[in-house]
Enzyme design. Structure first.
Site, PDB file in Angstrom:
ATOM      1  N   GLY A 159     -57.025  48.633 -74.119  1.00  0.00           N
ATOM      2  CA  GLY A 159     -56.870  49.741 -72.767  1.00  0.00           C
ATOM      3  C   GLY A 159     -58.496  50.193 -72.428  1.00  0.00           C
ATOM      4  N   ASP A 160     -58.958  50.166 -73.612  1.00  0.00           N
ATOM      5  CA  ASP A 160     -60.028  51.406 -73.983  1.00  0.00           C
ATOM      6  C   ASP A 160     -60.818  49.930 -74.798  1.00  0.00           C
ATOM      7  OD1 ASP A 160     -61.405  53.189 -74.208  1.00  0.00           O
ATOM      8  OD2 ASP A 160     -59.803  54.188 -73.503  1.00  0.00           O
ATOM      9  N   ASP A 161     -61.764  50.748 -75.860  1.00  0.00           N
ATOM     10  CA  ASP A 161     -63.134  50.649 -76.176  1.00  0.00           C
ATOM     11  C   ASP A 161     -62.392  50.148 -77.436  1.00  0.00           C
ATOM     12  OD1 ASP A 161     -64.491  52.167 -74.569  1.00  0.00           O
ATOM     13  OD2 ASP A 161     -65.424  53.606 -76.017  1.00  0.00           O
TER      14      ASP A 161
END
Length: 447
Positions: free
Chosen positions: A250-252
């Protein structure tokens, strides 16, 4: 829980990537910086009462097994074997000279009872928890001041059961910063390989103040809407090798960091010598990221042979006023991206601050960044490079880049300001601040 199709895609993508790389004339790897050690002494979690039924709490078994490894100090270290089964446990600390080995079908699963999760001090280069003031919850599997530690096996799983933490974050019910799934602090000679990491409460794998770290052949999974579930975040660390992995979070996917504003400046520990190679994945945020916590400085980063799908930003360098720090000698090459909001972003105005005590005159320096051999399809905006008026970005070198998508009048292909460098064979044509000649001498060796 992420649908099974994502897991299947992870292994198919990894297999395809492996075949492509084997077809190359030469296999290039950095994994030799930490040798894989064979342990003559082997114990099983079941020797200490471990029960893999998914219900029994195995905290005592894990802690006793690791206590035995730490205090008996067998020559060459000890391998702790986790047989097939689901082993529910609270968080635990590793020790030096050990291998945590997960058999095929073995799952180490975090308890969802957050009441007994240990609190530890904030990182000195952050000054507080990353989300909230004060301390932070200890990672699910933790190591501090260790050397010669291996987490590996036959693609067993470490499951953080992060949904309860994500929901607390969404409800603003957290008192302290959420725990990482795996964190090594002040450690060296670390290998993490051949395992699946899923549903981390916060960042997945976080080596901080570490050296000589190898992370390869891992699969990292979390739902696209899970908050702050970065894949791998080398932080104020040196000589880190990340290779041959699939990440969908859900992120980098991979974010190189080095401290936060005045705390990172005072701690003064950079990240350098970071290699990221043959990574495939998807995320609503960035594929390869530098920052935004960059106050200790980040230099000598190589990312190559990267395949990205359904991305927010393909390649993202991000910092802010008050960060300080120097970002330099960054090379990103041989990247393929499909379906992305933005292909390339280099920005000096992103990321929040730990408090109001940061120095507004602590301006970051971004220079000598090479991005080359990039192909993208379905990219809504090719690029955005926005430096700082009093600290322009210099030596930004773009070559052999083709980023195609639906560009409308409200969405120009490039936006640039306070930047200098050069561009050769870039489509769509970049902003006027980047020339097509060799006038920018710092770029002459990049083409």
């Amino acid at each position: 829980m992420r649908p099974i199709s994502s897991i299947v895609f992870a292994f198919l993508a990894a297999a395809l990537l492996l075949n492509q790389c084997k077809a190359a004339a030469e296999w290039v790897t950095c994994s030799g910086i930490v040798p894989m050690r064979y342990r003559n002494d082997k114990i099983s979690i079941t020797d200490f009462g471990g029960v893999g039924d998914g219900r029994t709490l195995n905290t005592k078994a894990f802690r006793e097994a690791i206590y035995r490894i730490e205090h008996l100090r067998r020559r060459g270290g000890t391998l702790l074997y986790i047989p097939p089964g689901v082993y529910l446990t609270e968080s635990f600390n590793l020790t030096s000279h050990m291998t945590l080995y997960l058999a095929r079908g073995a799952v180490i699963k975090a308890t969802t009872d957050t009441r007994y999760w240990p609190l530890i001090a904030p990182l000195p280069s952050y000054g507080r928890g990353r989300e909230l003031p004060g301390g932070r919850y200890m990672s699910f599997i933790h190591g501090d001041g260790l050397h010669d530690v291996i987490i590996t096996g036959e693609n067993g799983t470490i499951d953080g059961q992060g949904e309860i933490w994500w929901n607390m974050w969404r409800r603003r019910a957290l008192q302290f910063t959420r725990p990482n799934l795996i964190e090594f602090m002040n450690s060296r000679g670390i290998i993490v390989s051949n395992a699946i990491f899923k549903n981390s409460p916060f960042w997945n794998i976080h080596p901080v103040y570490c050296s000589n770290v190898v992370i390869n052949y891992v699969t990292i999974l979390a739902p696209a809407d899970s908050p702050n579930t970065d894949g791998i975040d080398p932080d104020s660390s040196t000589h880190v090798c990340i290779e041959d992995s699939y990440i969908s979070t859900g992120d980098d996917l991979v974010a190189v960091k080095s401290g936060w504003d005045e705390y990172g400046i005072a701690y003064g520990r950079p990240s350098h010598g970071i290699t990221i190679r043959r990574v495939t994945g998807s995320s609503p945020f960035a594929g390869i990221a530098i920052g935004s916590e960059t106050s200790g400085g980040i230099e000598d980063v190589l990312a190559e042979h990267i395949n990205l799908y359904n991305m927010g930003v393909g390649i993202h360098l991000k910092t802010n006023i008050g960060r300080g720090g120097v970002i330099r000698n960054i090379t990103v090459s041989n990247v393929y991206m499909q379906n992305a909001r933005k292909g390339i972003k280099i920005a000096g105005d992103v990321g929040d601050h730990p408090d109001n005590n940061y120095n507004p005159n602590a301006l970051p320096v971004v220079k000598d960044v090479t991005i080359k051999d990039v192909w993208g399809e379905g990219v809504l905006q090719a690029g955005q490079i926005q430096g700082l008026k009093n600290s322009p970005f210099t030596g930004i070198c773009l070559s052999n880049i083709n980023l195609q998508g639906n560009v409308g009048p409200r969405n120009p292909p490039w936006k640039c300001s306070d930047v200098s460098g050069a561009a050769v064979q870039v489509s769509p044509w970049p902003c006027s601040e980047l020339t097509s000649t060799y006038q920018a001498g710092s770029c002459s060796n990049s083409f």
